[in-house]
Design a protein around this motif. Structure first.
Motif, PDB file in Angstrom:
ATOM      1  N   ARG A  78       0.865  -1.194   0.000  1.00 55.30           N
ATOM      2  CA  ARG A  78       0.000   0.000   0.000  1.00 55.30           C
ATOM      3  C   ARG A  78       0.893   1.233   0.000  1.00 55.30           C
ATOM      4  NH1 ARG A  78      -3.835   3.146   3.742  1.00 55.30           N
ATOM      5  NH2 ARG A  78      -5.514   3.740   2.317  1.00 55.30           N
ATOM      6  N   THR A  79       0.755   2.038  -1.058  1.00 56.78           N
ATOM      7  CA  THR A  79       1.644   3.173  -1.249  1.00 56.78           C
ATOM      8  C   THR A  79       0.914   4.268  -2.020  1.00 56.78           C
ATOM      9  OG1 THR A  79       3.820   3.833  -2.067  1.00 56.78           O
ATOM     10  CG2 THR A  79       2.638   2.174  -3.362  1.00 56.78           C
ATOM     11  N   ALA A 114      -3.811   7.787  -5.976  1.00 55.95           N
ATOM     12  CA  ALA A 114      -4.392   7.733  -4.631  1.00 55.95           C
ATOM     13  C   ALA A 114      -3.664   6.632  -3.865  1.00 55.95           C
ATOM     14  CB  ALA A 114      -5.890   7.447  -4.700  1.00 55.95           C
ATOM     15  N   TRP A 115      -3.916   6.564  -2.555  1.00 49.74           N
ATOM     16  CA  TRP A 115      -3.383   5.437  -1.810  1.00 49.74           C
ATOM     17  C   TRP A 115      -3.954   4.159  -2.399  1.00 49.74           C
ATOM     18  CZ3 TRP A 115       0.501   4.987   1.513  1.00 49.74           C
ATOM     19  CH2 TRP A 115       1.004   6.149   2.103  1.00 49.74           C
ATOM     20  N   MET A 116      -3.083   3.211  -2.716  1.00 47.31           N
ATOM     21  CA  MET A 116      -3.510   2.018  -3.446  1.00 47.31           C
ATOM     22  C   MET A 116      -2.646   0.827  -3.062  1.00 47.31           C
ATOM     23  SD  MET A 116      -1.768   2.803  -7.189  1.00 47.31           S
ATOM     24  CE  MET A 116      -1.865   1.098  -7.741  1.00 47.31           C
ATOM     25  N   TRP A 117      -3.184  -0.362  -3.333  1.00 51.90           N
ATOM     26  CA  TRP A 117      -2.411  -1.591  -3.183  1.00 51.90           C
ATOM     27  C   TRP A 117      -1.713  -1.868  -4.511  1.00 51.90           C
ATOM     28  CZ3 TRP A 117      -1.340  -3.727   1.309  1.00 51.90           C
ATOM     29  CH2 TRP A 117      -2.179  -3.458   2.398  1.00 51.90           C
ATOM     30  N   ALA A 146       1.750  -0.423   4.268  1.00 53.12           N
ATOM     31  CA  ALA A 146       1.648  -1.814   4.702  1.00 53.12           C
ATOM     32  C   ALA A 146       2.043  -2.744   3.561  1.00 53.12           C
ATOM     33  CB  ALA A 146       0.225  -2.121   5.169  1.00 53.12           C
ATOM     34  N   ILE A 147       2.359  -3.990   3.929  1.00 52.31           N
ATOM     35  CA  ILE A 147       2.747  -5.014   2.969  1.00 52.31           C
ATOM     36  C   ILE A 147       1.882  -6.237   3.241  1.00 52.31           C
ATOM     37  CG2 ILE A 147       4.651  -6.407   2.081  1.00 52.31           C
ATOM     38  CD1 ILE A 147       6.494  -4.284   3.562  1.00 52.31           C
ATOM     39  N   LYS A 155      -6.090 -11.890  -4.540  1.00 51.20           N
ATOM     40  CA  LYS A 155      -6.751 -11.515  -3.287  1.00 51.20           C
ATOM     41  C   LYS A 155      -6.049 -10.286  -2.694  1.00 51.20           C
ATOM     42  CE  LYS A 155      -7.856 -13.542   1.218  1.00 51.20           C
ATOM     43  NZ  LYS A 155      -6.838 -12.893   2.036  1.00 51.20           N
ATOM     44  N   VAL A 156      -6.719  -9.149  -2.745  1.00 53.25           N
ATOM     45  CA  VAL A 156      -6.126  -7.876  -2.327  1.00 53.25           C
ATOM     46  C   VAL A 156      -6.933  -7.308  -1.170  1.00 53.25           C
ATOM     47  CG1 VAL A 156      -5.387  -5.588  -3.104  1.00 53.25           C
ATOM     48  CG2 VAL A 156      -5.469  -7.491  -4.726  1.00 53.25           C
TER      49      VAL A 156
END
Length: 619
Positions: A78-79, A114-117, A146-147, A155-156
């Motif tokens: 997540r970045t 945006a903040w995203m996985w 986070a990781i 699966k996210v």
């Protein structure tokens, strides 16, 4: 304390099991040169690690984890591509993730808006216990929240902040009920100058106090993280002993954007540690309140690294957060923006109300490197040239952003724009300006990543201080600490607006000098949350009146008064309003005596501001 917890999820048909590992970046054991940034956790859901290298890659962060089982895992990070509001395409905050000795897909942090996985690739795990490493690639504020590893392809974790919070709690095994931190007479949230002073004043008068701060240092804007010097006068107004506390902990040197030692963080921490009735909780951010009717019964705070939650119970609370966070969470009446000229009869107010506030500053300075010093090219949406660049070697309070944005909801954007213009301007001076010999040996020595905020929510009390009170010297029987600074309101610099319309980053100040004015006690408690005090820039004033009360020596004296009122509340078992209604003479006696050590010389004579000659005051 375990920094990483694992869990298993059973799929709905119950025959296949996915193994998952969720890691909070801020919980990394070894953070290297990365720093924990909690400023926006209310918006994006969590603190995160920030690679704040000012253009030079920072030291790696790493931590040991244990996978639930061996096998192939899909990795997500997540970045956020932080320059995306100003420029499409790849951003500068690049970093990589390694699992053991294997580097996954790189770079991370440079895509999206945006903040995203972000997909980080897949990894074959043969040894369950291994090391995760974050490697900064640019020094330009890459960020990792986070990781997540899972054996189930595709699966996210959720992107919605509320759904993600539930996912985090389950993934990390966080308890539903926070641990009880203890029972106190007063809980002070925010350890800036106002909060520190409130806590010590109450403690010296016999109250048991919890002081909560969401950073590892105290002092707020006067800490080494933000570097604003104290402003205003002590030993002014009807109660000359108010402000004596600041002689004990206030830095003896003035100046904005100076080296870290100017702000004497350790002196402040030691000062608090020596107060036997205070328990200081560093790195805890208040995230929730519990209420019974119009009373707060407890505040919940989360540790910004471990995620541990604590509950603080007390009959009284003081919101010294600046943003009025506790009041907001409790449903206190508040205002943001500028009132109309007509509402309070304020000549300095705009004709119509609006949402404009004073902005937030990202201060910075450069240093002489004694030899040629390179700076990586930085061009991400703000263009500088010979006509519009700032030919300076440092930037202090005038580097101010976000006046036309929401200082709560848009705060990450506001801070990031402050970083963007510092780097962009420095890039022009170093890499593009033809005659730049004076910058050749200079490098960025410090750029704040914790933004210095001036204005956001103002919590409403039984009285709202306005311009006429100050300028016409309208006295109130419950006058307390004297505000001495001019009515100092900031506006976008017209020259900066001309060069960067809609993207201003410089401000001007307009001053109206006043006589030292005692702030009514009724401005220091909430009008609809019965046991809530406030001290700092979030007290009950109009936007115009905020221009004078917001400086830190003044906010510190407010805190002293709140501490005194707390002791009266404890003595008689009453609420803040009752102090005004029934015990005002006792509060006046405490203000006459003060809670600071007697006989100390005034070492706080820098940056006192332009105050008119003092008027006589009837107490």
């Amino acid at each position: 304390m375990k920094t990483v917890l694992t869990f298993f999820l059973l799929l709905s048909f119950g025959t296949i099991r996915a193994a998952d590992l969720f890691v909070e970046a801020e919980s990394f054991t070894h953070k290297g040169g990365w720093v924990v940034d909690q400023q926006f956790m209310d918006l994006m859901g969590s603190p995160y690690l920030l690679a704040h290298g000012m253009g030079e890659p920072v030291e790696d962060a790493y931590t040991e984890v244990t996978f639930p089982e061996t096998g192939t895992y899909y990795a997500y990070v997540r970045t956020y591509n932080w320059t995306s509001p100003w420029k499409d395409g790849e951003g500068p905050g690049k970093f990589s993730l390694s699992v053991g000795n294997k580097k996954l897909i790189s770079p991370l942090g440079a895509e999206g808006s945006a903040w995203m996985w972000q997909v980080a690739g897949k990894i074959s795990v043969k040894d369950r216990k291994t090391v995760l490493k974050l490697q900064d690639l640019t020094g330009f504020d890459g960020r990792c929240d986070a990781i997540y590893f899972t054996t189930e392809e595709g699966k996210v974790p959720p992107s919605d902040v509320k759904e993600l919070e539930a996912f985090r709690r389950e993934a990390l095994g966080l308890p539903d009920t926070p641990a009880l931190a203890g029972q106190y007479d007063l809980v002070v949230i925010g350890a800036g100058i106002a909060g520190m002073s409130a806590a010590v004043s109450a403690a010296r008068l016999g109250c048991k106090v919890a002081l909560i701060n969401d950073r590892p240092v105290v002092g707020g804007n006067n800490s080494s993280e933000i570097r604003v010097h104290l402003g205003g006068r002590i030993e002014a107004g009807p109660y000359k002993e108010l402000g004596n506390l600041q002689k004990e902990f206030g830095p003896t040197r003035g100046g904005n954007a100076q080296p870290a030692d100017y702000y004497e963080d350790r002196k402040k921490l030691d000062w608090l540690a020596n107060e036997k009735n205070i328990t200081l909780f560093l790195n805890y951010r208040a995230i929730g309140v519990a209420k019974d009717g119009n009373n707060i019964t407890s505040v919940v705070a989360k540790h910004i690294e471990s995620g541990k939650e604590l509950e603080f119970k007390a009959p009284l609370f003081s919101d010294c957060t600046g943003d009025g966070t506790i009041g907001y969470l409790a449903g206190a009446d508040y205002r943001m923006g500028r009132e109309s000229r007509e509402e309070f009869g304020e000549n300095t107010a705009p004709e119509k109300p609006d949402k404009m506030t004073m902005g937030a500053s990202v201060q910075w300075y450069s240093v002489d490197n004694k030899k040629p010093s390179a700076f990586s090219h930085f061009n991400y949406g703000v263009e500088f040239n010979e006509e519009n660049c700032e030919k300076v070697m440092m930037g202090e309070w005038t580097w101010e952003t976000g006046m036309n944005y929401d200082q709560i909801k848009d705060f990450e954007r506001i801070r990031d724009y402050g970083l963007l213009v510092v780097y962009s301007n420095w890039n022009y001076l170093k890499n593009r300006m033809k005659d730049n010999s004076q910058y050749r040996n200079r490098k960025l020595g410090w750029v704040a990543y914790v933004s210095g905020k001036r204005e956001s929510r103002r919590l409403m009390g039984d009285y709202i201080l306005k311009e006429d009170d100050l300028r016409k010297y309208v006295m109130h029987e419950d006058g307390t600490a004297a505000t001495t600074w001019s009515i100092d309101l900031h506006y976008p610099d017209p020259a900066n607006t001309k060069n960067f319309p809609g993207q201003e980053f410089k401000s001007i100040a307009k001053h109206i000098n006043i006589y030292p004015y005692p702030i009514p006690y009724r401005c220091l408690y909430s009008r609809n949350i019965d046991n809530l005090f406030m001290a700092g820039r979030n007290i009950s004033v109009t936007h115009v009146a905020l221009g004078t009360v917001r400086v830190m020596r003044t906010t510190g004296m407010m805190g002293e008064v709140v501490g005194m009122a707390t002791s009266i509340c404890k003595k008689y078992g009453v609420k803040p309003r009752n102090v005004y209604q029934s015990h005002l003479d006792e509060l006046k006696k405490l203000m006459e005596d003060g809670t600071g050590k007697k006989g100390l010389p005034n070492n706080q004579t820098y940056n006192e501001g332009g105050t008119l000659k003092e008027k006589p005051v009837v107490k």
